[in-house]
Design a protein around this motif. Structure first.
Motif, mmCIF file in Angstrom:
data_model
loop_
_atom_site.group_PDB
_atom_site.id
_atom_site.type_symbol
_atom_site.label_atom_id
_atom_site.label_comp_id
_atom_site.label_asym_id
_atom_site.label_seq_id
_atom_site.Cartn_x
_atom_site.Cartn_y
_atom_site.Cartn_z
ATOM 1 N N TRP A 5 40.220 57.760 10.441
ATOM 2 C CA TRP A 5 38.430 57.757 10.396
ATOM 3 C C TRP A 5 37.933 56.901 12.052
ATOM 4 N N TYR A 6 38.606 55.955 11.999
ATOM 5 C CA TYR A 6 38.228 55.257 13.109
ATOM 6 C C TYR A 6 37.895 56.319 14.494
ATOM 7 N N SER A 7 39.147 56.850 14.797
ATOM 8 C CA SER A 7 38.966 57.821 15.678
ATOM 9 C C SER A 7 38.078 59.105 15.880
ATOM 10 N N VAL A 8 37.870 59.241 14.489
ATOM 11 C CA VAL A 8 37.302 60.906 14.308
ATOM 12 C C VAL A 8 36.239 60.184 14.132
ATOM 13 N N PHE A 9 35.334 59.140 13.765
ATOM 14 C CA PHE A 9 34.327 58.744 14.393
ATOM 15 C C PHE A 9 33.652 58.811 15.703
ATOM 16 N N HIS A 10 35.075 58.368 16.248
ATOM 17 C CA HIS A 10 34.294 57.839 18.054
ATOM 18 C C HIS A 10 34.121 59.494 18.305
ATOM 19 N N GLU A 11 34.924 60.139 18.152
ATOM 20 C CA GLU A 11 34.964 61.765 18.529
ATOM 21 C C GLU A 11 33.439 62.250 18.457
ATOM 22 N N ALA A 12 32.952 61.692 16.858
ATOM 23 C CA ALA A 12 31.186 62.259 16.625
ATOM 24 C C ALA A 12 30.565 61.385 17.451
ATOM 25 N N TYR A 13 30.945 60.448 18.080
ATOM 26 C CA TYR A 13 29.785 59.294 18.890
ATOM 27 C C TYR A 13 29.774 59.582 20.466
ATOM 28 N N ARG A 14 31.288 60.397 20.871
ATOM 29 C CA ARG A 14 31.022 61.034 22.279
ATOM 30 C C ARG A 14 30.670 62.116 22.407
ATOM 31 N N ALA A 139 52.664 69.561 18.219
ATOM 32 C CA ALA A 139 51.333 68.982 17.492
ATOM 33 C C ALA A 139 50.395 68.060 18.743
ATOM 34 N N GLU A 140 49.671 67.479 18.336
ATOM 35 C CA GLU A 140 49.019 66.567 18.721
ATOM 36 C C GLU A 140 47.736 65.913 18.194
ATOM 37 N N GLY A 141 47.400 64.766 18.245
ATOM 38 C CA GLY A 141 46.056 63.653 18.225
ATOM 39 C C GLY A 141 45.871 62.740 18.591
ATOM 40 N N GLU A 142 44.759 62.067 18.326
ATOM 41 C CA GLU A 142 44.238 60.944 19.224
ATOM 42 C C GLU A 142 44.247 60.246 18.739
ATOM 43 N N VAL A 143 44.568 58.596 18.927
ATOM 44 C CA VAL A 143 43.965 56.819 18.413
ATOM 45 C C VAL A 143 42.951 56.558 18.990
ATOM 46 N N TYR A 144 41.744 56.005 18.548
ATOM 47 C CA TYR A 144 41.020 55.457 19.377
ATOM 48 C C TYR A 144 41.190 54.441 18.738
ATOM 49 N N LEU A 164 48.308 62.152 21.589
ATOM 50 C CA LEU A 164 49.504 61.930 20.915
ATOM 51 C C LEU A 164 49.993 63.622 20.925
ATOM 52 N N THR A 165 51.420 63.384 22.104
ATOM 53 C CA THR A 165 51.591 64.854 21.530
ATOM 54 C C THR A 165 53.376 65.027 21.614
ATOM 55 N N TYR A 166 53.143 66.693 21.019
ATOM 56 C CA TYR A 166 54.726 66.527 19.927
ATOM 57 C C TYR A 166 55.307 68.201 20.174
#
Length: 251
Positions: A5-14, A139-144, A164-166
């Motif tokens: 959730w925190y990372s998605v909120f950062h995506e929304a902010y950015r 797969a891929e993802g991000e952590v803020y 994060l890259t798989y």
């Protein structure tokens, strides 16, 4: 799921994308044409699909899975949503359950220790849930990351965005998970948290060896294989989320 959730909120902010998204926003080319009028299920970010029961006494919901069941994993079991040809699945919904699915090709950061408040979770280690794509095996993802209470992320760039890259080899004999700075990350924050567990879904067999490679170190790691749920769980990498490292799997 607070780290996600925190990372998605950062995506929304950015970038301005909403945290909760209509299905057609993530799947504009869906061929069935159902998504434009769909208002009872939605996405959280680009990775999580949510379909709650919305009627009194309802004990089952019909979940629409764009692209077919093989493109989704149930959050609670990490089993695939179903065969590729199946786009609707019936899910039992007792009072304690809200159906949530992880999109294939995504990595979800989580903190699994139950606490009385989010503040008490600050130093907790991460669990990374990897759901490889059925077509590419990646797969891929991000952590803020920041201090979670001040404006230092704005005033002194005290933040970090970790990618994060798989990836999986074409012959299926090897795979790797890499943690590294996200493209364009200009932050200088060093989080104290480590990764205590990596769970990889959609695995038909156990790896023969798992190693962690980081600057000046390489160690073999313990792991378990759940044949019923088709998951590999890698135990205690204990690598810092703010540092660069690679997990390598041999099959």
């Amino acid at each position: 799921l607070l780290p996600y959730w925190y990372s998605v909120f950062h995506e929304a902010y950015r970038g301005g994308l909403p945290v909760m998204r209509a299905m057609f926003l993530e799947f504009p080319d869906d061929s069935d044409g159902e998504l434009l009028s769909m208002d009872d299920q939605w996405m959280i970010g680009s990775a999580l699909l949510v379909k709650p029961a919305t009627s009194a006494g309802q004990r089952e919901v019909s979940v629409y899975l764009p692209g077919g069941g093989s493109q989704w994993f149930a959050l609670d079991t990490l089993r695939r949503g179903g065969p590729s040809a199946v786009r609707r699945v019936a899910v039992h919904t007792p009072l304690e359950k809200i159906p949530v699915y992880i999109r294939a090709g995504k990595i979800i950061p989580r903190k699994m220790r139950l606490r009385r408040s989010s503040k008490l979770m600050f130093f907790d280690p991460f669990t990374l849930t990897v759901c490889p794509s059925a077509s590419t095996g990646g797969a891929e993802g991000e952590v803020y990351l920041d201090d979670e209470h001040s404006l230092a992320h704005q005033t002194v760039a005290a933040f970090a965005v970790r990618a994060l890259t798989y990836t999986s080899s074409v012959d299926g004999k090897s795979a790797s998970l890499r943690c590294h700075a996200a493209s364009g990350d200009q932050g200088n924050y060093e989080a104290p948290n480590t990764v205590e567990r990596v769970v990889i879904a959609g695995q038909k067999k156990a790896p023969s060896r798992v190693t962690l490679s980081a600057p000046s170190t390489e160690v073999a790691l313990e792991f378990t294989f759940d044949a019923e749920n088709e998951t590999v769980t890698i135990k205690k990498p204990n690598a810092k989320i703010s540092e660069d490292w690679t997990l390598s799997l041999s099959f």
